[in-house]
Design an enzyme around this catalytic site. Structure first.
Site, mmCIF file in Angstrom:
data_model
loop_
_atom_site.group_PDB
_atom_site.id
_atom_site.type_symbol
_atom_site.label_atom_id
_atom_site.label_comp_id
_atom_site.label_asym_id
_atom_site.label_seq_id
_atom_site.Cartn_x
_atom_site.Cartn_y
_atom_site.Cartn_z
ATOM 1 N N HIS A 49 8.395 -3.070 -7.844
ATOM 2 C CA HIS A 49 7.108 -1.948 -7.230
ATOM 3 C C HIS A 49 8.000 -0.784 -7.079
ATOM 4 C CE1 HIS A 49 3.637 -0.477 -5.698
ATOM 5 N NE2 HIS A 49 4.157 -0.040 -4.642
ATOM 6 N N ASP A 99 2.633 4.658 -6.393
ATOM 7 C CA ASP A 99 1.700 3.806 -5.571
ATOM 8 C C ASP A 99 0.673 4.695 -4.984
ATOM 9 O OD1 ASP A 99 2.129 1.356 -3.706
ATOM 10 O OD2 ASP A 99 1.810 3.074 -2.287
#
Length: 317
Positions: free
Chosen positions: A290, A108
């Protein structure tokens, strides 16, 4: 899976004008450093499954809470969170441990930092592995300006910049609820809704999908952000346009060997032009969303350790 009590005790390391809270594994493997860089809103603890696996594979694993997170420093100045400062912290961390270079792994926002570190300090990065966020091309317009035109003022990157203080106040109304609602997997598809989706998520009472982690694991994240708040970490977003300017004169091509790990159900899109900017990249896709290394820890560990073993074998004369 490791429980919170299994996570190593941290040390506070003074580097680059700040203190970083650093966790280590595999100190006996000095000489083979791997630095793991968390994303938002995460914590070094997000790498709890990778640390023992990498140590067992023969690596010295170094995992900082980056500035703005955990017990690391949280400077008040927004510009203290630009890519020069964030990359500078990692370079200084290498200096602290006496390493010329290392393998860097990012997820991320941590991936954004690792890409930027490699561009700004290419001699300090031996190899890189990034999860979720592919290389971001530096287009003709600064990133926030581009996102505002493409996605509107309520897109969270834009909102964080245009309405400072608003979002983090909402996140801090009930830190547990926000993080509980955010750390989900196997979520059903949803139609885009008007408004700032992250603020809506922070206040939502209905849970979608399944929890990414146990209650005890979630409590580590909740405790950290109840202590720090979200301002320091959100300030990373407030430097995107500044970063765009800071990267103006660097060579945009990354020459190091790289591994890109995608989640097939991640909301972040895969890059169709990745190899143009990262010509020595290998790509792995996992069946997850994610929070890749937390959703699929064993698969992530296998992908990382196999790739590193292949790279090490290729480097043997």
């Amino acid at each position: 899976m490791p429980s919170p009590v299994d996570f190593p005790e941290p040390t506070l390391v003074t580097v680059n004008g700040v203190e970083l809270e650093v966790f280590e594994a595999g100190r006996q493997n000095a000489g083979k450093p791997v630095v793991l860089c968390h994303g938002w809103p995460e914590h070094a603890y997000s790498w709890r499954h990778q640390m023992p696996a990498l140590a067992a594979a023969g690596y010295h694993v170094i995992v900082p809470n980056q500035r703005g997170y955990g017990n690391s420093s949280r400077p008040a100045d927004v510009t203290a969170y630009d890519i020069e400062h964030l990359a500078g912290d990692l370079v200084a961390l290498l200096d602290h441990y006496g390493y010329e270079d290392a393998t860097f792994v990012g997820h991320d926002w941590g991936a954004m930092v690792v890409w930027g570190l490699t561009l700004l300090h290419p001699t300090r990065v031996d190899k890189l592995i990034n999860l979720s966020l592919p290389y971001q091309e530096r287009g003709e317009k600064p990133w926030i300006e581009f996102m505002e035109e493409a996605f509107g003022g309520d897109f969270y990157f834009v909102h964080f910049n245009r309405q400072p203080g608003v979002a983090e106040a909402v996140f801090e109304e009930d830190t547990f609820r926000f993080l509980r609602n955010l750390y989900r997997k196997n979520e059903p598809p949803r139609e885009p809704q008007p408004g700032m989706a992250l603020m809506e998520l922070a206040r939502a009472e209905t849970l979608l999908g399944d929890p990414v982690m146990s209650d005890d694991e979630l409590a580590v994240f909740v405790s950290a952000f109840e202590s720090t708040g979200f301002r320091g970490s959100v300030n990373w977003y407030r430097n995107l346009d500044r970063n765009w300017h800071l990267l103006a004169d660097v060579d945009p091509i990354i020459q190091q060997p790289a591994l890109m790990i995608y989640g097939d159900r991640d909301v972040i899109q895969k890059s169709e032009r990745l190899a143009r900017f990262v010509p020595r990249v290998d790509v792995v896709s996992l069946d997850c969303g994610h929070w890749i290394q937390q959703e699929k820890p064993e698969e992530t560990n296998r992908a990382i350790t196999r790739w590193l073993a292949q790279q090490d074998a290729c480097s043997v004369p």
